[in-house]
Write a protein that holds these residues in place. Structure first.
Motif, PDB file in Angstrom:
ATOM      1  N   THR A 225       5.400  -8.265   5.991  1.00 26.75           N
ATOM      2  CA  THR A 225       5.096  -7.094   6.826  1.00 26.75           C
ATOM      3  C   THR A 225       3.685  -6.568   6.562  1.00 26.75           C
ATOM      4  O   THR A 225       3.069  -6.852   5.524  1.00 26.75           O
ATOM      5  CB  THR A 225       6.075  -5.940   6.546  1.00 26.75           C
ATOM      6  OG1 THR A 225       5.954  -5.574   5.157  1.00 26.75           O
ATOM      7  CG2 THR A 225       7.506  -6.333   6.857  1.00 26.75           C
ATOM      8  N   TYR A 226       3.201  -5.770   7.496  1.00 24.47           N
ATOM      9  CA  TYR A 226       1.904  -5.099   7.366  1.00 24.47           C
ATOM     10  C   TYR A 226       1.869  -4.263   6.079  1.00 24.47           C
ATOM     11  O   TYR A 226       0.904  -4.304   5.321  1.00 24.47           O
ATOM     12  CB  TYR A 226       1.678  -4.205   8.600  1.00 24.47           C
ATOM     13  CG  TYR A 226       0.429  -3.357   8.521  1.00 24.47           C
ATOM     14  CD1 TYR A 226      -0.797  -3.838   8.956  1.00 24.47           C
ATOM     15  CD2 TYR A 226       0.480  -2.056   7.996  1.00 24.47           C
ATOM     16  CE1 TYR A 226      -1.948  -3.070   8.871  1.00 24.47           C
ATOM     17  CE2 TYR A 226      -0.656  -1.274   7.914  1.00 24.47           C
ATOM     18  CZ  TYR A 226      -1.880  -1.784   8.351  1.00 24.47           C
ATOM     19  OH  TYR A 226      -3.012  -1.016   8.250  1.00 24.47           O
ATOM     20  N   GLU A 227       2.972  -3.513   5.849  1.00 23.74           N
ATOM     21  CA  GLU A 227       3.030  -2.626   4.665  1.00 23.74           C
ATOM     22  C   GLU A 227       2.889  -3.434   3.366  1.00 23.74           C
ATOM     23  O   GLU A 227       2.203  -3.019   2.438  1.00 23.74           O
ATOM     24  CB  GLU A 227       4.356  -1.846   4.618  1.00 23.74           C
ATOM     25  CG  GLU A 227       4.523  -0.788   5.691  1.00 23.74           C
ATOM     26  CD  GLU A 227       4.766  -1.362   7.081  1.00 23.74           C
ATOM     27  OE1 GLU A 227       4.384  -0.697   8.055  1.00 23.74           O
ATOM     28  OE2 GLU A 227       5.312  -2.489   7.180  1.00 23.74           O
ATOM     29  N   ASP A 228       3.558  -4.600   3.319  1.00 24.14           N
ATOM     30  CA  ASP A 228       3.474  -5.438   2.115  1.00 24.14           C
ATOM     31  C   ASP A 228       2.029  -5.857   1.848  1.00 24.14           C
ATOM     32  O   ASP A 228       1.558  -5.852   0.709  1.00 24.14           O
ATOM     33  CB  ASP A 228       4.337  -6.702   2.268  1.00 24.14           C
ATOM     34  CG  ASP A 228       5.815  -6.409   2.081  1.00 24.14           C
ATOM     35  OD1 ASP A 228       6.146  -5.253   1.754  1.00 24.14           O
ATOM     36  OD2 ASP A 228       6.637  -7.321   2.262  1.00 24.14           O
ATOM     37  N   GLY A 229       1.337  -6.220   2.913  1.00 26.89           N
ATOM     38  CA  GLY A 229      -0.069  -6.620   2.765  1.00 26.89           C
ATOM     39  C   GLY A 229      -0.903  -5.456   2.271  1.00 26.89           C
ATOM     40  O   GLY A 229      -1.734  -5.598   1.368  1.00 26.89           O
ATOM     41  N   TYR A 230      -0.642  -4.291   2.858  1.00 28.41           N
ATOM     42  CA  TYR A 230      -1.413  -3.095   2.495  1.00 28.41           C
ATOM     43  C   TYR A 230      -1.206  -2.751   1.015  1.00 28.41           C
ATOM     44  O   TYR A 230      -2.154  -2.428   0.294  1.00 28.41           O
ATOM     45  CB  TYR A 230      -0.988  -1.920   3.384  1.00 28.41           C
ATOM     46  CG  TYR A 230      -1.978  -0.775   3.340  1.00 28.41           C
ATOM     47  CD1 TYR A 230      -3.010  -0.698   4.270  1.00 28.41           C
ATOM     48  CD2 TYR A 230      -1.895   0.208   2.357  1.00 28.41           C
ATOM     49  CE1 TYR A 230      -3.944   0.335   4.223  1.00 28.41           C
ATOM     50  CE2 TYR A 230      -2.813   1.243   2.301  1.00 28.41           C
ATOM     51  CZ  TYR A 230      -3.849   1.312   3.236  1.00 28.41           C
ATOM     52  OH  TYR A 230      -4.776   2.318   3.165  1.00 28.41           O
ATOM     53  N   GLU A 235      -3.385  -4.421  -6.641  1.00 26.50           N
ATOM     54  CA  GLU A 235      -3.116  -5.464  -7.633  1.00 26.50           C
ATOM     55  C   GLU A 235      -4.167  -6.579  -7.567  1.00 26.50           C
ATOM     56  O   GLU A 235      -4.622  -7.093  -8.593  1.00 26.50           O
ATOM     57  CB  GLU A 235      -1.714  -6.042  -7.408  1.00 26.50           C
ATOM     58  CG  GLU A 235      -1.192  -6.784  -8.625  1.00 26.50           C
ATOM     59  CD  GLU A 235       0.236  -7.297  -8.433  1.00 26.50           C
ATOM     60  OE1 GLU A 235       0.627  -8.169  -9.210  1.00 26.50           O
ATOM     61  OE2 GLU A 235       0.932  -6.833  -7.502  1.00 26.50           O
ATOM     62  N   LEU A 236      -4.558  -6.946  -6.352  1.00 27.46           N
ATOM     63  CA  LEU A 236      -5.556  -8.009  -6.196  1.00 27.46           C
ATOM     64  C   LEU A 236      -6.908  -7.564  -6.769  1.00 27.46           C
ATOM     65  O   LEU A 236      -7.603  -8.347  -7.420  1.00 27.46           O
ATOM     66  CB  LEU A 236      -5.714  -8.402  -4.718  1.00 27.46           C
ATOM     67  CG  LEU A 236      -4.483  -8.956  -3.991  1.00 27.46           C
ATOM     68  CD1 LEU A 236      -4.845  -9.482  -2.617  1.00 27.46           C
ATOM     69  CD2 LEU A 236      -3.809 -10.070  -4.773  1.00 27.46           C
ATOM     70  N   ASN A 257      -7.018  -3.970   5.950  1.00 30.59           N
ATOM     71  CA  ASN A 257      -7.207  -2.518   6.099  1.00 30.59           C
ATOM     72  C   ASN A 257      -7.165  -1.795   4.760  1.00 30.59           C
ATOM     73  O   ASN A 257      -7.910  -0.846   4.532  1.00 30.59           O
ATOM     74  CB  ASN A 257      -6.162  -1.943   7.056  1.00 30.59           C
ATOM     75  CG  ASN A 257      -6.463  -2.301   8.501  1.00 30.59           C
ATOM     76  OD1 ASN A 257      -7.536  -2.817   8.800  1.00 30.59           O
ATOM     77  ND2 ASN A 257      -5.533  -2.037   9.402  1.00 30.59           N
ATOM     78  N   ALA A 258      -6.291  -2.267   3.844  1.00 35.74           N
ATOM     79  CA  ALA A 258      -6.209  -1.628   2.520  1.00 35.74           C
ATOM     80  C   ALA A 258      -7.504  -1.858   1.740  1.00 35.74           C
ATOM     81  O   ALA A 258      -8.006  -0.951   1.061  1.00 35.74           O
ATOM     82  CB  ALA A 258      -5.021  -2.187   1.744  1.00 35.74           C
ATOM     83  N   MET A 259      -8.054  -3.065   1.834  1.00 36.17           N
ATOM     84  CA  MET A 259      -9.327  -3.349   1.140  1.00 36.17           C
ATOM     85  C   MET A 259     -10.431  -2.445   1.697  1.00 36.17           C
ATOM     86  O   MET A 259     -11.194  -1.842   0.949  1.00 36.17           O
ATOM     87  CB  MET A 259      -9.717  -4.827   1.332  1.00 36.17           C
ATOM     88  CG  MET A 259      -8.881  -5.793   0.512  1.00 36.17           C
ATOM     89  SD  MET A 259      -9.143  -5.525  -1.276  1.00 36.17           S
ATOM     90  CE  MET A 259      -8.112  -6.828  -1.971  1.00 36.17           C
ATOM     91  N   THR A 260     -10.488  -2.339   3.021  1.00 38.63           N
ATOM     92  CA  THR A 260     -11.505  -1.504   3.678  1.00 38.63           C
ATOM     93  C   THR A 260     -11.348  -0.048   3.248  1.00 38.63           C
ATOM     94  O   THR A 260     -12.328   0.632   2.931  1.00 38.63           O
ATOM     95  CB  THR A 260     -11.380  -1.631   5.214  1.00 38.63           C
ATOM     96  OG1 THR A 260     -11.438  -3.017   5.560  1.00 38.63           O
ATOM     97  CG2 THR A 260     -12.502  -0.901   5.932  1.00 38.63           C
TER      98      THR A 260
END
Length: 333
Positions: A225-230, A235-236, A257-260
């Protein structure tokens, strides 16, 4: 005349042609003179004739219906495949019953049996996981089944795919060539063969051929899901990972989007490669680099293969592997 009871016989009589001619017009056969065709269509319109699919089925011993099992109607990947299936089905005069299986192997088996109960002539199966129970169900049914964009390690039924191992190896190689040593493999459920036995294998092959040791620490299993990616971004970043191969475009969108949002610049500080090249890949900024699968063609070829099996035509290849490409956009250097 009662519209409910208008038959092909009535149309033929009114138009002054044979029933075979009406049938040819209905089936889009080009073997009919344009003037005759127009006359027949006018009569059909006047009488408000509706071909009876059930009656046609009885006459030809076919319901001319194909069941399509799709894990998630809202997923751009599967909806693109379904378009290819639908267009070819229309061309060969098959109706489609679309069934949503919620990506759940237990539900897939019951959906399969529901479709078989509807006397479909064939089934196209799209699903992320084919287990022994489902293989048994495939085997028990007399109905022809073709997989579209789904893998079965046992090759229990005919299928149409790309070479997922090679494709992921290719994109991982490119990230290594860009100077990345710590590359994450961000994946949907690893119990799904397409992720564990194909994509992960491709990722490992690329590392191996570049003499980079494989680490379980860089494999991130999610529910796609999108949320999982976000939620993975922190952690990365903490692990100093500089790139990711992602198995699903929504996951990749969440990660991007989370990285940005955390001030990490893609692709300068972090590179992302995704796998399905759905519309999402082009909508995001930066646009996502991706494996490009001929999704429409996978659906279309699977449907054509199914029509051949249903009509007992000669088949050269039951396991079709179509070509793929790699499209580098702005999420990689």
């Amino acid at each position: 005349m009662d519209k409910q009871n208008v038959t092909i016989y009535d149309v033929a009589r009114e138009a002054g042609v044979s029933m075979a001619t009406v049938s040819r017009v209905l089936n889009g056969n080009s073997n009919v003179r344009q003037t005759t065709k127009e006359k027949v269509l006018q009569v059909i319109d006047n009488l408000d004739y509706r071909p009876n699919a059930v009656a046609r089925g009885l006459a030809s011993k076919k319901t001319t219906t194909v069941g399509v099992i799709i894990p998630d109607v809202t997923d751009g990947y599967f909806s693109s495949l379904a378009r290819g299936i639908d267009d070819i089905a229309t061309m060969y005069n098959y109706n489609i019953i679309l069934a949503n299986s919620d990506d759940n192997p237990g539900k897939e088996a019951s959906v399969l049996n529901t479709l078989l109960g509807k006397q479909v002539d064939g089934i196209i199966f799209m699903g992320n996981e084919i287990d022994d129970h489902l293989r048994d169900e495939f085997k028990r049914s007399d109905c022809p089944i073709v997989l579209a964009g789904s893998v079965d390690v046992n090759n229990s039924v005919p299928s149409v795919n790309i070479d997922y191992v090679d494709a992921v190896m290719n994109e991982t190689n490119r990230l290594i060539q860009h100077g990345n040593q710590k590359i994450a493999f961000v994946s949907g459920p690893l119990k799904q063969a397409i992720n564990k036995d194909y994509r992960l294998k491709g990722y490992k092959k690329a590392l191996n051929s570049n003499h980079i040791p494989f680490s379980d620490d860089l494999v991130f299993e999610t529910t796609s899901t999108y949320e999982d990616g976000y939620n993975l971004a922190d952690e990365l970043i903490k692990k100093n990972i500089t790139a990711a191969v992602v198995t699903n475009d929504e996951l990749a969108a969440g990660l991007l989007n989370a990285m940005t949002d955390r001030g990490v610049v893609v692709p300068d500080d972090f590179e992302i490669f995704t796998s399905n090249n759905t519309k999402l890949a082009k909508m995001l900024r930066p646009q996502l680099s991706s494996i490009t699968q001929p999704l429409y063609d996978i659906g279309a070829v699977a449907m054509r293969l199914l029509t051949k099996i249903m009509n007992q035509e000669k088949i050269d290849d039951k396991y079709v592997v179509l070509g793929y490409e790699i499209e580098e956009r702005q999420s990689t250097k």
